[in-house]
Design a protein around this motif. Structure first.
Motif, PDB file in Angstrom:
ATOM      1  N   SER A  16       0.843  -1.204   0.000  1.00  0.00           N
ATOM      2  CA  SER A  16       0.000   0.000   0.000  1.00  0.00           C
ATOM      3  C   SER A  16       0.873   1.247   0.000  1.00  0.00           C
ATOM      4  N   THR A  17       0.506   2.213  -0.838  1.00  0.00           N
ATOM      5  CA  THR A  17       1.335   3.401  -1.042  1.00  0.00           C
ATOM      6  C   THR A  17       0.444   4.624  -1.213  1.00  0.00           C
ATOM      7  N   LEU A  18       0.879   5.743  -0.640  1.00  0.00           N
ATOM      8  CA  LEU A  18       0.184   7.020  -0.837  1.00  0.00           C
ATOM      9  C   LEU A  18       0.977   7.844  -1.845  1.00  0.00           C
ATOM     10  N   LEU A  19       0.334   8.198  -2.949  1.00  0.00           N
ATOM     11  CA  LEU A  19       0.952   9.054  -3.967  1.00  0.00           C
ATOM     12  C   LEU A  19       0.411  10.468  -3.813  1.00  0.00           C
ATOM     13  N   ARG A  20       1.292  11.454  -3.983  1.00  0.00           N
ATOM     14  CA  ARG A  20       0.892  12.861  -3.954  1.00  0.00           C
ATOM     15  C   ARG A  20       1.283  13.515  -5.273  1.00  0.00           C
ATOM     16  N   PHE A  21       0.337  14.222  -5.890  1.00  0.00           N
ATOM     17  CA  PHE A  21       0.570  14.966  -7.129  1.00  0.00           C
ATOM     18  C   PHE A  21       0.257  16.433  -6.828  1.00  0.00           C
ATOM     19  N   THR A  22       1.259  17.298  -6.981  1.00  0.00           N
ATOM     20  CA  THR A  22       1.094  18.717  -6.636  1.00  0.00           C
ATOM     21  C   THR A  22       1.379  19.568  -7.866  1.00  0.00           C
ATOM     22  N   THR A  23       0.411  20.385  -8.253  1.00  0.00           N
ATOM     23  CA  THR A  23       0.575  21.262  -9.414  1.00  0.00           C
ATOM     24  C   THR A  23       1.329  22.520  -9.009  1.00  0.00           C
ATOM     25  N   GLU A  24       1.691  23.332 -10.009  1.00  0.00           N
ATOM     26  CA  GLU A  24       2.468  24.538  -9.735  1.00  0.00           C
ATOM     27  C   GLU A  24       1.708  25.555  -8.900  1.00  0.00           C
ATOM     28  N   ASP A  25       0.375  25.542  -9.000  1.00  0.00           N
ATOM     29  CA  ASP A  25      -0.397  26.494  -8.204  1.00  0.00           C
ATOM     30  C   ASP A  25      -0.686  25.978  -6.804  1.00  0.00           C
ATOM     31  N   GLY A  26      -0.102  24.817  -6.445  1.00  0.00           N
ATOM     32  CA  GLY A  26      -0.259  24.280  -5.100  1.00  0.00           C
ATOM     33  C   GLY A  26      -1.398  23.298  -4.931  1.00  0.00           C
ATOM     34  N   THR A  27      -2.196  23.082  -5.959  1.00  0.00           N
ATOM     35  CA  THR A  27      -3.277  22.102  -5.867  1.00  0.00           C
ATOM     36  C   THR A  27      -2.677  20.698  -5.736  1.00  0.00           C
ATOM     37  N   ARG A  28      -3.205  19.941  -4.776  1.00  0.00           N
ATOM     38  CA  ARG A  28      -2.608  18.630  -4.497  1.00  0.00           C
ATOM     39  C   ARG A  28      -3.674  17.549  -4.519  1.00  0.00           C
ATOM     40  N   ALA A  29      -3.330  16.408  -5.104  1.00  0.00           N
ATOM     41  CA  ALA A  29      -4.186  15.214  -5.068  1.00  0.00           C
ATOM     42  C   ALA A  29      -3.440  14.103  -4.350  1.00  0.00           C
ATOM     43  N   CYS A  30      -4.118  13.463  -3.381  1.00  0.00           N
ATOM     44  CA  CYS A  30      -3.551  12.334  -2.653  1.00  0.00           C
ATOM     45  C   CYS A  30      -4.299  11.065  -3.063  1.00  0.00           C
ATOM     46  N   SER A 118     -10.809  11.363 -14.494  1.00  0.00           N
ATOM     47  CA  SER A 118     -10.105  12.551 -14.001  1.00  0.00           C
ATOM     48  C   SER A 118     -10.082  12.587 -12.477  1.00  0.00           C
ATOM     49  N   ILE A 119      -8.898  12.835 -11.917  1.00  0.00           N
ATOM     50  CA  ILE A 119      -8.738  13.078 -10.484  1.00  0.00           C
ATOM     51  C   ILE A 119      -8.485  14.563 -10.246  1.00  0.00           C
ATOM     52  N   LEU A 120      -7.622  15.155 -11.080  1.00  0.00           N
ATOM     53  CA  LEU A 120      -7.415  16.602 -11.192  1.00  0.00           C
ATOM     54  C   LEU A 120      -7.542  16.957 -12.670  1.00  0.00           C
ATOM     55  N   PRO A 121      -7.680  18.216 -12.998  1.00  0.00           N
ATOM     56  CA  PRO A 121      -7.711  18.573 -14.423  1.00  0.00           C
ATOM     57  C   PRO A 121      -6.480  18.094 -15.189  1.00  0.00           C
ATOM     58  N   THR A 122      -5.357  17.960 -14.483  1.00  0.00           N
ATOM     59  CA  THR A 122      -4.118  17.529 -15.135  1.00  0.00           C
ATOM     60  C   THR A 122      -3.695  16.122 -14.722  1.00  0.00           C
ATOM     61  N   LEU A 123      -4.599  15.371 -14.084  1.00  0.00           N
ATOM     62  CA  LEU A 123      -4.259  14.026 -13.593  1.00  0.00           C
ATOM     63  C   LEU A 123      -5.427  13.077 -13.844  1.00  0.00           C
ATOM     64  N   GLU A 124      -5.131  11.950 -14.539  1.00  0.00           N
ATOM     65  CA  GLU A 124      -6.150  10.948 -14.845  1.00  0.00           C
ATOM     66  C   GLU A 124      -5.622   9.563 -14.498  1.00  0.00           C
ATOM     67  N   ALA A 125      -6.550   8.628 -14.292  1.00  0.00           N
ATOM     68  CA  ALA A 125      -6.188   7.239 -14.005  1.00  0.00           C
ATOM     69  C   ALA A 125      -7.104   6.310 -14.784  1.00  0.00           C
ATOM     70  N   ARG A 126      -6.578   5.129 -15.135  1.00  0.00           N
ATOM     71  CA  ARG A 126      -7.399   4.097 -15.752  1.00  0.00           C
ATOM     72  C   ARG A 126      -6.814   2.731 -15.423  1.00  0.00           C
ATOM     73  N   PRO A 127      -7.665   1.705 -15.300  1.00  0.00           N
ATOM     74  CA  PRO A 127      -7.161   0.359 -15.008  1.00  0.00           C
ATOM     75  C   PRO A 127      -6.663  -0.346 -16.259  1.00  0.00           C
ATOM     76  N   VAL A 128      -5.718  -1.266 -16.072  1.00  0.00           N
ATOM     77  CA  VAL A 128      -5.211  -2.111 -17.158  1.00  0.00           C
ATOM     78  C   VAL A 128      -5.127  -3.541 -16.633  1.00  0.00           C
ATOM     79  N   VAL A 129      -5.191  -4.514 -17.551  1.00  0.00           N
ATOM     80  CA  VAL A 129      -5.199  -5.922 -17.153  1.00  0.00           C
ATOM     81  C   VAL A 129      -3.893  -6.279 -16.444  1.00  0.00           C
ATOM     82  N   ALA A 130      -3.984  -7.279 -15.511  1.00  0.00           N
ATOM     83  CA  ALA A 130      -2.801  -7.610 -14.720  1.00  0.00           C
ATOM     84  C   ALA A 130      -2.657  -9.090 -14.403  1.00  0.00           C
TER      85      ALA A 130
END
Length: 549
Positions: A16-30, A118-130
């Motif tokens: 289990s891992t927590l990822l943080r994505f922070t844009t230049e204007d300080g907006t952050r997605a966890c 979409s998670i943020l306007p500049t961040l998206e996720a999608r599943p892939v087979v595994a």
């Protein structure tokens, strides 16, 4: 954009891992990847941070044990559609024997996705087979950074979370892809491996088929999802061998089998049964759960066949397996963990050619070994819960403990690896696709099973001298006998020849395996063909094969 990771349970499963994505204007997605043992995401978030999403890779309890407790700030749980179907069945069942918190919170938060989300306007996720287990998925996270030095046209960067994976397909669900229509810049790599999986799988199949084809009642106890996987493989093996094999899958495994809409002709799902005899059949296989023989349906069925010396109880365990009580039936325990080999893990990294690899699902010496395993990328094998920055200022970072000269050498090797890489533009990212089950791709050694079990029994009435029969029938007066009479006489002559040959035989040596039995009452399984009639009395000369001792 700045990207960092923080292990959420490094001293437990470290999946289990927590990822943080922070844009230049300080907006952050966890974003939390999986929720295994000991994960407390609330304690990891700062005062100004919120959980934006949970990505759940598959429905094994070591990956969702704390899921309900970690749904914070109305965050959705993104999940493949198949795993959502499984979890709706699995969570209530798992709650009976585990403290999972308020599972209704988790069930309400499930959000199956199969496209870019979409998670943020500049961040998206999608599943892939595994691969790995029915419904399992990895996730690709795509973010845009105008300051990127790697892709001046789009600024897109891609991070792949593998979850537990295999390159092998699993019950019709494809294995992890090693090429995509875009570069994979960073991989969060689960390195749980098992080089013995295919050996264990084929050993279990041989054991089950040997006893079932000999007429025994066979019970296979395993986890629910493994039970679904095993039932599909066993059904296709029996079809390939052109042998009848009734397979009954019961309890929670049957519920998942039905929910995933499997429909193998030789498999009968029975979700609830009152009497064990209803789901047991001589010469058939009953697949049940849990893998522990002391609880649930597995315990009930073991009690039923325990006094039968000819029966088999086989435990397919993910670990060392619980002890099986002493019984008169035969008992076996085989460790069966569907993980990739070390060679496959190396191939994945070599094929994807990422600049960053974060090692997950490993601790101690294994973590240390993988930290030094790859020389064409930066490998993060940390055993702490510190926040580590992977990407900032348009550049993927080298770990702080790597010297600058070494970092330059790794970047040069990575550049060379990327030049050798070919993108696969036609790769489908469809996580919903199901493919026909291919036994060889699943790891089944069909040639070995055919050599043992696909024999055609000898016809005791077949003539041993076809030329003699032909010559005899040719002397019949065709003008006075009908074709039917000629055929009847030819058949009688063939039977007489077979009987004569049998009477003339003074001795025949065949191999047999002693299955089990009480004193004075033994069961033998003939390993070689023999022409024996029901009720026939034979004399045995006992000779032990030294290879079996």
């Amino acid at each position: 954009m700045r990207v960092s990771y923080q292990h959420a349970n490094v001293h437990s499963g470290n999946e289990s891992t927590l990822l943080r994505f922070t844009t230049e204007d300080g907006t952050r997605a966890c974003v939390l990847i999986d929720a295994g043992d000991g994960v407390d995401v609330e304690s990891m978030l700062g005062d100004d941070e919120y959980l934006n999403a949970i990505l759940l890779t598959h429905a094994h309890i070591d990956h969702y044990r704390t899921l309900a407790r970690n749904v914070q700030h109305s965050a959705p749980i993104y999940i493949s559609p198949a795993t959502a179907t499984i979890l709706e069945q699995a969570l209530p069942e798992a709650q009976k024997d585990n403290d999972l918190g308020d599972i209704s919170v988790a069930l309400d938060a499930l959000e199956p996705i199969d496209e870019w989300t979409s998670i943020l306007p500049t961040l998206e996720a999608r599943p892939v087979v595994a691969g790995h287990t029915p419904g399992a998925a990895g996730f690709v996270l795509r973010f845009c950074d105008e300051n990127s030095s790697d892709d001046l046209l789009s600024g897109e960067q891609h991070l792949l979370v593998t979850g537990d994976f295999t390159a092998r397909p699993c019950a019709g669900f494809p294995g992890l892809e090693t090429a995509y229509p875009f570069d994979i810049d960073c991989v969060l790599l689960n390195v749980s491996s098992d080089d013995s999986y295919t050996t264990a799988l084929n050993e279990s199949l041989e054991t089950v088929l040997e006893r079932a084809f000999a007429g025994s009642r066979v019970v296979v106890a395993t986890s629910s999802l493994t039970g679904v996987h095993y039932a599909t493989i066993l059904a296709h093996v029996a079809t390939a061998l052109e042998r009848e094999l009734p397979i009954t899958i019961v309890g929670q495994a049957a519920k998942l089998y039905n929910a995933l809409e499997y429909d193998e002709l030789s498999v009968t799902p029975v979700e609830v049964f009152e009497r064990s005899a209803e789901v047991l059949e001589a010469g058939g296989v009953t697949i049940t759960g849990p893998e522990s023989p002391t609880t649930g349906s597995s315990h009930r069925l073991l009690e039923t066949i325990g006094g039968d010396p000819g029966a088999l109880f086989l435990q397919l365990a993910t670990g060392n397996g619980d002890g099986i009580p002493n019984t008169q039936c035969t008992t076996r325990s085989i460790r069966l963990c569907n993980h990739p080999t070390l060679e496959t893990i190396d191939d994945v990294v070599r094929s994807l050619a990422p600049i960053e690899v974060v090692i997950k699902h490993a601790r101690g010496d294994t973590l240390n070994r993988f930290q030094r395993r790859f020389d064409r990328c930066f490998t993060w094998g940390t055993n702490d819960q510190d926040v580590h920055r992977l990407y900032e200022d348009g550049r993927w970072n080298a770990p702080g403990w790597i010297a600058e000269a070494t970092a330059r050498r790794i970047r040069r090797r990575h550049w060379e690896a990327v030049q050798e890489q070919s993108l696969k533009a036609d790769t489908t990212l469809d996580v919903n696709r199901r493919e026909p089950i291919t036994l060889e791709a699943e790891g089944v050694n069909l040639d070995a099973l055919e050599a043992t079990f696909a024999r055609t029994a000898a016809d005791p009435y077949a003539s041993t001298d076809s030329d003699s029969v032909a010559s005899d029938t040719e002397t019949l007066p065709a003008e006075t006998e009908s074709l039917e009479e000629q055929s009847l006489e030819a058949e009688l002559l063939a039977r007489l020849d077979a009987i004569d040959a049998k009477l003339e035989r003074s001795e025949e040596t065949v191999r047999a395996r002693v299955l089990s039995g009480e004193e004075g009452d033994h069961f033998l399984h003939l390993l070689d063909p023999a022409e024996l009639e029901p009720g026939e009395i034979i004399e045995l000369t006992l000779k032990t094969d030294p290879r079996s001792e």
